[in-house]
Design a protein around this motif. Structure first.
Motif, PDB file in Angstrom:
ATOM      1  N   PHE A 168     -65.884  13.585  12.660  1.00 32.96           N
ATOM      2  CA  PHE A 168     -65.901  14.556  13.756  1.00 32.96           C
ATOM      3  C   PHE A 168     -64.507  15.109  14.030  1.00 32.96           C
ATOM      4  CE2 PHE A 168     -66.232  15.820  18.270  1.00 32.96           C
ATOM      5  CZ  PHE A 168     -67.335  16.661  18.178  1.00 32.96           C
ATOM      6  N   ALA A 169     -63.484  14.270  13.964  1.00 32.57           N
ATOM      7  CA  ALA A 169     -62.118  14.729  14.241  1.00 32.57           C
ATOM      8  C   ALA A 169     -61.689  15.799  13.243  1.00 32.57           C
ATOM      9  CB  ALA A 169     -61.147  13.544  14.212  1.00 32.57           C
ATOM     10  N   SER A 184     -71.869  19.139  14.630  1.00 34.45           N
ATOM     11  CA  SER A 184     -72.556  17.934  15.083  1.00 34.45           C
ATOM     12  C   SER A 184     -71.776  16.701  14.661  1.00 34.45           C
ATOM     13  CB  SER A 184     -73.961  17.864  14.472  1.00 34.45           C
ATOM     14  OG  SER A 184     -74.781  18.905  14.953  1.00 34.45           O
ATOM     15  N   ASP A 185     -71.767  15.690  15.518  1.00 33.63           N
ATOM     16  CA  ASP A 185     -71.111  14.439  15.122  1.00 33.63           C
ATOM     17  C   ASP A 185     -72.006  13.667  14.154  1.00 33.63           C
ATOM     18  OD1 ASP A 185     -73.033  13.164  16.686  1.00 33.63           O
ATOM     19  OD2 ASP A 185     -71.600  12.301  18.107  1.00 33.63           O
ATOM     20  N   GLU A 186     -71.514  12.475  13.723  1.00 32.51           N
ATOM     21  CA  GLU A 186     -72.225  11.718  12.704  1.00 32.51           C
ATOM     22  C   GLU A 186     -73.631  11.334  13.162  1.00 32.51           C
ATOM     23  OE1 GLU A 186     -67.775  10.946  12.186  1.00 32.51           O
ATOM     24  OE2 GLU A 186     -69.183  11.222  13.841  1.00 32.51           O
ATOM     25  N   ALA A 187     -73.765  10.908  14.416  1.00 37.78           N
ATOM     26  CA  ALA A 187     -75.077  10.464  14.908  1.00 37.78           C
ATOM     27  C   ALA A 187     -76.061  11.621  14.954  1.00 37.78           C
ATOM     28  CB  ALA A 187     -74.925   9.826  16.292  1.00 37.78           C
ATOM     29  N   LEU A 204     -79.555  12.115  12.680  1.00 36.55           N
ATOM     30  CA  LEU A 204     -80.893  12.238  13.259  1.00 36.55           C
ATOM     31  C   LEU A 204     -81.540  13.562  12.880  1.00 36.55           C
ATOM     32  CD1 LEU A 204     -83.042  10.944  15.046  1.00 36.55           C
ATOM     33  CD2 LEU A 204     -82.107  12.227  16.946  1.00 36.55           C
ATOM     34  N   ASN A 205     -80.767  14.635  12.910  1.00 35.20           N
ATOM     35  CA  ASN A 205     -81.335  15.934  12.555  1.00 35.20           C
ATOM     36  C   ASN A 205     -81.844  15.945  11.118  1.00 35.20           C
ATOM     37  OD1 ASN A 205     -80.910  17.050  15.042  1.00 35.20           O
ATOM     38  ND2 ASN A 205     -78.970  18.016  14.504  1.00 35.20           N
ATOM     39  N   LEU A 206     -81.128  15.297  10.221  1.00 31.87           N
ATOM     40  CA  LEU A 206     -81.568  15.247   8.834  1.00 31.87           C
ATOM     41  C   LEU A 206     -82.754  14.315   8.664  1.00 31.87           C
ATOM     42  CD1 LEU A 206     -78.120  15.276   7.029  1.00 31.87           C
ATOM     43  CD2 LEU A 206     -79.756  17.140   7.250  1.00 31.87           C
ATOM     44  N   THR A 236     -73.711  14.144   4.366  1.00 34.95           N
ATOM     45  CA  THR A 236     -73.038  13.004   4.984  1.00 34.95           C
ATOM     46  C   THR A 236     -71.982  13.506   5.949  1.00 34.95           C
ATOM     47  OG1 THR A 236     -71.444  12.917   3.166  1.00 34.95           O
ATOM     48  CG2 THR A 236     -73.430  11.555   2.958  1.00 34.95           C
ATOM     49  N   GLY A 237     -71.494  12.590   6.786  1.00 39.28           N
ATOM     50  CA  GLY A 237     -70.449  12.961   7.736  1.00 39.28           C
ATOM     51  C   GLY A 237     -70.983  13.825   8.851  1.00 39.28           C
ATOM     52  N   CYS A 238     -70.348  14.971   9.082  1.00 41.21           N
ATOM     53  CA  CYS A 238     -70.690  15.845  10.212  1.00 41.21           C
ATOM     54  C   CYS A 238     -71.035  17.241   9.701  1.00 41.21           C
ATOM     55  CB  CYS A 238     -69.508  15.934  11.175  1.00 41.21           C
ATOM     56  SG  CYS A 238     -69.096  14.346  11.936  1.00 41.21           S
TER      57      CYS A 238
END
Length: 525
Positions: A288-289, A311-314, A318-320, A332-334
């Motif tokens: 995210f940073a 979007s952050d990692e969480a 979830l969206n995927l 992966t990641g954001c």
């Protein structure tokens, strides 16, 4: 919209089996959805409006435009926050307005306000009913009766200046209605908040709404050229030029006033030609940073896309999980989403500059499909929230904003406050976040929270809301970036604007609404 959930019936669907199974595994719920009540069997608080008042209001707007039937009152019993919907699921009587009044124009709005001010009847302006902060609750606050002032009949586009690129729109127009009127003449407003399908032009102005395309077109208050406002003391016509040095800009005072200072009946707005082309591009960032720094480089360079989100990692995960792996390879990641609108040449030039900046900042281009998938489902999230509530899962959102230099600290403190306040009993909550709006100096953080409902979910959420509101204030963030104040954020207003600022608002309120009938209990501490 339906009385006990977001949106329209056709938008509601059962949870996907994959999500239902995940909820059972993570939160220990049964996965079964609760039955919905028939609206005809929902008890309402008895109307306190006398026949004399009904006759008086009918004299202003016509008897067919004053309604006290069960359905009219129930559909205006409040907004669409999670606590609102949890209350609708209870067997207790619903607190609804005593009547619903439908004025046809500005003069009839003035007439209703004058009548109610003289007789001490509270008035709650009502547009689309999409408030998630208690902004349209039928609060009486000491008044014997309250009416909902439904503005849907103020639904015309009365002017379109194709040279100056401005349009004058009635406050009761919904987002889709306004876009349809404009697009028929080759123009667009370009304001697409998540509430777009149901919220109104007047509501956008009264809450300082910010749409998903604000990186390109600005917030709604940036678009406002002129406001017409009805108050119990008379009419205010505000704004007569693109810019002025004629003292403080009173449009700023009534934009965001949430119906507590006056009723916005007409808005003249900056519009733009329907874009010739739209380009989509998604990106992945390792964390995210890194993604936030990349967005900052784009917005500060002046290469902003029309839409710019991260979007952050969480949230990415979830969206995927909901959509499946988009475009083949797992993300992966954001995940970041960009869109560019305008002429083909403009889109290509702006897109090339932004792509170079995002790649240099650590981004991996994913192609257009994830961005198109986001756009396709961008108005659907509230429907998912309702399906989660039906299965015993608490789901709610909140948002804030701060400077870029303080963004990481604010995100960490809000996340910790939510985890601490909701994680004391059982499974820790899932806290997701995205950057929803960007500015040269800072950005907005939009949080989505999922937790197992306790025996008293309304108290459960109010406890978390107090904790996170205090955390936002302590970290120097704003208590609301685009959801407005309403009742829910009012406890933090003194800290946001200071005691003297509160006195200024109270003085304005006393001047334009000396009887205090306008949307009592909202905005002003």
């Amino acid at each position: 919209m339906v009385w006990d959930a977001w949106g329209i019936p056709s938008g509601h669907a059962p949870l996907p089996e994959k999500i239902r199974t995940l909820l059972v595994q993570v939160f220990g719920v049964s996965g079964e959805s609760m039955a919905r009540r028939d609206e005809g069997n929902v008890p309402l608080r008895a109307s306190a409006l006398s026949q004399a008042h009904l006759t008086g209001l009918s004299a202003v707007v016509g008897p067919e435009h004053v309604r006290t039937d069960h359905r009219a009152r129930l559909l205006r019993a409040g907004g669409k926050s999670t606590p609102d919907l949890l209350r609708r699921r209870s067997a207790d009587p619903q607190d609804a307005p005593d009547a619903v009044v439908f004025p046809a124009d500005h003069d009839e709005v003035l007439g209703v306000l004058s009548y109610c001010a003289e007789r001490g009847v509270a008035v709650v302006p009502f547009g689309g009913g999409t408030s998630v902060v208690g902004g349209v609750d039928p609060a009486r606050d000491g008044f014997e009766a309250v009416v909902a002032l439904d503005l849907r009949r103020l639904s015309a586009m009365t002017a379109l200046d194709e040279v100056s690129h401005t349009a004058t729109l009635g406050a009761g127009l919904t987002g889709p209605q306004a876009e349809a009127l404009l697009s028929a003449r080759g123009f667009s407003l370009g304001h697409f908040p998540q509430s777009f399908e149901f919220a109104s032009i007047g509501g956008f102005a009264a809450t300082r709404s910010s749409g998903q395309a604000s990186a390109g077109y600005g917030r709604f208050d940036d678009m406002i050229q002129h406001l017409r406002v009805a108050t119990p003391r008379g009419t205010l016509d505000l704004g007569r030029a693109p810019a002025s040095a004629a003292g403080p800009d009173l449009r700023e005072l009534f934009s965001g006033s949430e119906g507590a200072l006056g009723v916005i009946t007409e808005v003249t707005l900056r519009v733009h030609p329907v874009p010739e082309t739209v380009a989509y591009q998604a990106w992945s960032f390792p964390d995210f940073a890194t993604g936030a720094a990349a967005l900052r480089s784009v917005i500060q360079t002046g290469a902003a896309p029309t839409v710019l989100r991260l979007s952050d990692e969480a949230e990415t995960g979830l969206n995927l999980a909901r959509a499946g792996d988009i475009g083949g390879a797992p993300v992966t990641g954001c995940l970041a989403v960009t869109t560019f609108e305008g002429t083909a040449a403009h889109v290509e030039a702006r897109g090339a500059e932004a792509r170079a900046l995002l790649a240099a900042a650590g981004g991996t281009a994913l192609g257009e499909q994830p961005a198109r998938e986001w756009e396709h489902g961008r108005f659907a999230a509230p429907y998912l929230r309702d399906a989660l509530l039906d299965t015993g899962i608490l789901c709610e959102t909140l948002e804030t904003a701060t400077n870029w230099s303080d963004l990481a600290e604010l995100k960490a403190k809000v996340t910790a406050a939510l985890a601490d306040s909701l994680g004391g009993q059982g499974t820790p909550p899932l806290v997701m976040c995205h950057i929803s709006h960007t500015y040269p100096t800072g950005a907005s953080l939009y949080f989505t929270i999922i937790a197992k409902q306790l025996d008293d979910p309304i108290t459960q959420w109010h406890t978390a809301k107090r904790a996170v509101g205090d955390a936002i204030a302590a970290a120097g963030g704003t208590i609301t970036h685009h959801h407005a104040v309403g009742r829910d954020h009012r406890p933090w207003m003194s800290g946001e604007i200071g005691d003297l600022g509160v006195q200024v608002l109270r003085a304005v309120k006393q001047t334009v609404d000396p009887a205090g009938i306008l949307n009592p209990g909202k905005l002003i501490p």
